[in-house]
Design a protein around this motif. Structure first.
Motif, short mmCIF file in Angstrom:
data_model
loop_
_atom_site.label_atom_id
_atom_site.label_comp_id
_atom_site.label_asym_id
_atom_site.label_seq_id
_atom_site.Cartn_x
_atom_site.Cartn_y
_atom_site.Cartn_z
N THR A 20 -7.11 0.39 -2.76
CA THR A 20 -6.00 1.08 -3.41
C THR A 20 -4.70 0.42 -2.98
OG1 THR A 20 -5.60 2.67 -1.64
CG2 THR A 20 -7.30 3.25 -3.27
N GLU A 21 -3.63 0.82 -3.58
CA GLU A 21 -2.30 0.33 -3.20
C GLU A 21 -1.57 1.40 -2.40
OE1 GLU A 21 -0.52 -2.58 -4.67
OE2 GLU A 21 -2.41 -3.39 -5.37
N THR A 22 -2.32 2.32 -1.82
CA THR A 22 -1.74 3.46 -1.13
C THR A 22 -0.96 3.06 0.11
OG1 THR A 22 -3.60 4.81 -1.86
CG2 THR A 22 -2.31 5.68 -0.05
N THR A 23 0.21 3.64 0.27
CA THR A 23 1.01 3.51 1.48
C THR A 23 1.32 4.91 1.99
OG1 THR A 23 3.16 3.56 0.38
CG2 THR A 23 2.09 1.40 0.59
N TRP A 24 1.98 5.00 3.11
CA TRP A 24 2.31 6.30 3.67
C TRP A 24 3.16 7.13 2.72
CZ3 TRP A 24 7.36 7.73 4.45
CH2 TRP A 24 8.31 6.72 4.44
N GLN A 25 3.94 6.47 1.87
CA GLN A 25 4.82 7.18 0.94
C GLN A 25 4.04 7.93 -0.13
OE1 GLN A 25 6.94 3.66 -0.13
NE2 GLN A 25 8.66 4.13 1.21
N ASP A 26 2.80 7.52 -0.37
CA ASP A 26 1.97 8.14 -1.40
C ASP A 26 1.16 9.32 -0.88
OD1 ASP A 26 2.68 6.06 -3.26
OD2 ASP A 26 1.26 4.78 -2.19
N LEU A 27 1.17 9.53 0.43
CA LEU A 27 0.28 10.50 1.04
C LEU A 27 1.00 11.79 1.44
CD1 LEU A 27 -1.55 8.05 3.46
CD2 LEU A 27 -2.39 8.89 1.27
N THR A 28 0.25 12.88 1.42
CA THR A 28 0.75 14.11 2.01
C THR A 28 0.65 13.98 3.53
OG1 THR A 28 -1.41 15.19 2.06
CG2 THR A 28 -0.10 15.45 0.03
N ILE A 29 1.25 14.89 4.23
CA ILE A 29 1.17 14.86 5.69
C ILE A 29 -0.28 15.00 6.14
CG2 ILE A 29 1.76 16.14 7.80
CD1 ILE A 29 4.47 16.76 6.45
N GLU A 31 -3.03 14.09 4.45
CA GLU A 31 -3.74 12.85 4.16
C GLU A 31 -3.39 11.77 5.17
OE1 GLU A 31 -4.19 13.02 -0.69
OE2 GLU A 31 -2.26 12.47 0.18
N PHE A 32 -2.09 11.67 5.48
CA PHE A 32 -1.64 10.69 6.47
C PHE A 32 -2.32 10.94 7.81
CE2 PHE A 32 1.10 9.18 9.85
CZ PHE A 32 1.42 7.90 9.42
N SER A 33 -2.38 12.20 8.21
CA SER A 33 -3.03 12.57 9.46
C SER A 33 -4.52 12.22 9.45
CB SER A 33 -2.83 14.06 9.71
OG SER A 33 -3.44 14.46 10.91
N GLU A 34 -5.18 12.47 8.33
CA GLU A 34 -6.61 12.15 8.21
C GLU A 34 -6.85 10.65 8.34
OE1 GLU A 34 -8.28 13.83 4.63
OE2 GLU A 34 -7.54 15.82 5.17
N TYR A 35 -6.04 9.86 7.64
CA TYR A 35 -6.19 8.41 7.74
C TYR A 35 -5.88 7.92 9.16
CZ TYR A 35 -7.03 7.47 2.81
OH TYR A 35 -7.59 7.40 1.55
N SER A 36 -4.85 8.46 9.76
CA SER A 36 -4.51 8.06 11.13
C SER A 36 -5.67 8.34 12.08
CB SER A 36 -3.27 8.82 11.62
OG SER A 36 -2.16 8.49 10.85
N SER A 37 -6.26 9.52 11.95
CA SER A 37 -7.40 9.89 12.79
C SER A 37 -8.60 8.98 12.53
CB SER A 37 -7.79 11.34 12.54
OG SER A 37 -6.78 12.21 12.96
N LEU A 38 -8.84 8.69 11.26
CA LEU A 38 -9.95 7.80 10.90
C LEU A 38 -9.78 6.43 11.55
CD1 LEU A 38 -12.44 6.89 9.21
CD2 LEU A 38 -10.79 6.33 7.38
N PHE A 39 -8.60 5.84 11.42
CA PHE A 39 -8.39 4.50 11.94
C PHE A 39 -8.48 4.49 13.47
CE2 PHE A 39 -5.64 3.83 7.94
CZ PHE A 39 -6.78 3.67 7.17
#
Length: 76
Positions: A20-29, A31-39
């Motif tokens: 995807t072309e997703t960046t932090w600007q495209d995410l809700t808080i 979603e951002f938290s979920e991705y941060s935890s995943l990484f």
């Protein structure tokens, strides 16, 4: 679920994220938290997978580059 299964499942999510072309600007808080935890989890899991010899070191180095690219996209 084994460490290998957790790692493989997480890497599938990383690859999907990178497609995807997703960046932090495209995410809700959330979603951002979920991705941060995943990484973060994947960085820890990659160390365990390396110690247990699940995958060759060269393969894991390539995988880590994918994780780092995902983190970079998420943050910048």
């Amino acid at each position: 679920m084994s460490v290998k299964e957790q790692y493989d499942r997480g890497m599938q999510e990383v690859r999907a994220f990178l497609k995807t072309e997703t960046t932090w600007q495209d995410l809700t808080i959330e979603e951002f938290s979920e991705y941060s935890s995943l990484f973060k989890s994947l960085l820890l899991l990659s160390e365990l997978v390396m110690r247990e010899g699940v995958y060759p070191e060269e393969y894991l180095k390539e995988e880590l580059q994918l994780i780092y690219r995902s983190i970079k996209r998420l943050v910048f």
